[in-house]
Scaffold this motif. Structure first.
Motif, short mmCIF file in Angstrom:
data_model
loop_
_atom_site.label_atom_id
_atom_site.label_comp_id
_atom_site.label_asym_id
_atom_site.label_seq_id
_atom_site.Cartn_x
_atom_site.Cartn_y
_atom_site.Cartn_z
N UNK A 6 -76.07 -39.09 -1.65
CA UNK A 6 -76.79 -40.32 -2.03
C UNK A 6 -76.73 -41.36 -0.93
N UNK A 7 -75.52 -41.64 -0.43
CA UNK A 7 -75.36 -42.71 0.54
C UNK A 7 -76.00 -42.35 1.88
N UNK A 8 -75.91 -41.09 2.28
CA UNK A 8 -76.47 -40.69 3.56
C UNK A 8 -77.99 -40.67 3.51
N UNK A 9 -78.58 -40.37 2.35
CA UNK A 9 -80.04 -40.35 2.25
C UNK A 9 -80.63 -41.72 2.55
N UNK A 10 -80.01 -42.79 2.04
CA UNK A 10 -80.50 -44.14 2.32
C UNK A 10 -80.30 -44.51 3.79
N UNK A 11 -79.17 -44.07 4.36
CA UNK A 11 -78.89 -44.37 5.76
C UNK A 11 -79.88 -43.68 6.69
N UNK A 12 -80.22 -42.44 6.38
CA UNK A 12 -81.20 -41.71 7.20
C UNK A 12 -82.56 -42.40 7.15
#
Length: 402
Positions: free
Chosen positions: A115-121
């Protein structure tokens, strides 16, 4: 030269990662009674698996966010996917309820990484309106997934049981692991955090000192409170109070989920994300008050459903724009910013859900709606400031001209 991932691939991967958390927490909910029989335990012990997964989803984002700022997005994503596969297998072969509850915590932590990495990408690859458009799709998925997951689980539980649900989650994890290996790093090494290991998490202090970011996060958290209050209360209101069947409830749930997704997708039509957020918060405030009055007055089902549908639509309008505004304001610490955003929202959902069961569920649900909507409205007003609020309240051309 490293080949870049296509926009379509990123959209599919990020969308699936965003839906990951809700499916981890919600898909097996209809099978809770049968799990109590399987493990020969009480319902409260079985429900601890839901609690620990929510804790994992909140805490995991606090860790994976800063780590992705330091080591890039791809390596933490691969670690998260491998951890999810291992923890899901452990859940499947748990010998007792205590083991299952512990493994669910690991599963939640792993889901948080996606979840968190998807927004960062998304923040790494896009900016401005492009970022808003990408987050519109992610926001639509994020709004629909918590509602769709229990429906999917309900349709499958009688056929394949809770073990079958977890085998499906395992298959989803394998697909995402394959996609993660194909994913090309989106954060170049020269842009990564150069802090020492012991200083990695100090970026939280920097992010939390940004008043506008904090306001945007709190606005979205209170909006999520409206969503989780609905998820927690609607099965009892629709089935027990109004006397509808489980199938009819599923149809009602699906229609409401669709309204959230449509609203999140349409929010990018506003000229500025601030306008979409403000409009959605105004709508939430008005509709929550009307719905609270209706519930306390013993309204019929159709009044409840229409008001609920419009309320969730207004809430969905804020999902995309709030995320875009929060992430744009902390682009330099996007991993940490994404972690806090997700952790606070899941924590809000965990706090709000049991509140609707206090006393008369109709009255308590209506009150929770009003409190969450008003707090959400207050947060966006503080973030925009008095002068900007007057400008954005005019919606600043409201809808972008084509």
């Amino acid at each position: 030269m490293t080949k870049e991932n296509s926009k379509v691939f990123l959209l599919i991967l990020l969308g699936m990662l965003t839906a990951f958390g809700p499916f981890v927490t919600d898909m097996y909910l209809p099978s809770l009674p049968s799990m109590g029989e399987y493990f020969h335990t009480t319902s409260s012990m079985v429900q601890l698996g839901l609690t620990t997964s929510m804790i994992g989803l909140a805490v995991g984002q606090i860790f994976f966010g800063p780590l992705s700022d330091r080591y890039g997005r791809r390596l933490p994503l691969l670690v998260a996917m491998w951890l999810f596969i291992v923890s899901t297998l452990l859940c499947l072969f748990a010998q007792n309820i205590e083991q299952f509850v512990a493994f669910r915590l690991l599963q939640g932590i792993a889901g948080a990484g996606g979840i968190v990495i998807s927004r960062s990408v998304a923040t790494d690859k896009f900016s401005g309106r492009e970022l808003a458009k990408m987050l519109a799709v992610i926001g639509a998925i994020n709004g629909v997934a918590p509602v769709v997951a229990p429906i999917a689980g309900g349709l499958l539980t009688d056929v394949i049981g809770w073990h079958g649900i977890f085998w499906i989650l395992l298959g989803l994890g394998v697909i995402l692991l394959a996609g993660s290996y194909r994913f090309r790093e989106s954060l170049p090494s020269e842009q990564r955090s150069a802090e020492k290991w012991e200083d990695t998490f100090r970026s939280f202090g920097t992010v939390l000192h940004d008043k506008r970011y904090v306001c945007y996060v709190l606005q979205m958290a209170f909006a999520q409170g409206v969503l989780f209050a609905n998820i927690a209360s609607s099965p009892f209101i629709v089935q027990q109070h109004y006397g509808f069947s489980a199938f009819a409830f599923s149809i009602c749930f699906a229609v409401n989920a669709l309204s959230i997704g449509i609203a999140a997708a349409l929010s990018v039509k506003f000229h500025r994300p601030e306008s979409s957020t403000l409009a959605g918060c105004c709508g939430m405030t008005v509709l929550s008050v009307l719905l609270c009055i209706a519930l306390m007055s013993g309204c019929n089902f159709w009044i409840y459903e229409v008001l609920m549908l419009v309320l969730l639509f207004c809430m969905g309008m804020t999902f995309t724009s709030s995320t875009a505004l929060a992430m744009e304001s902390q682009r330099a610490n996007s991993g940490t910013a994404s972690a806090l955003l997700g952790a606070v929202c899941f924590a809000a959902g965990g706090i709000v859900s049991p509140l609707v069961g206090i006393g008369n569920i109709l009255s308590s649900t209506g009150i929770v709606f009003v409190v969450c909507a008003c707090c959400s409205m207050g947060c966006i007003l503080v973030a925009l400031g008095r002068r900007r609020t007057r400008v954005y309240f005019a919606l600043n051309s409201m809808v972008q001209k084509h």
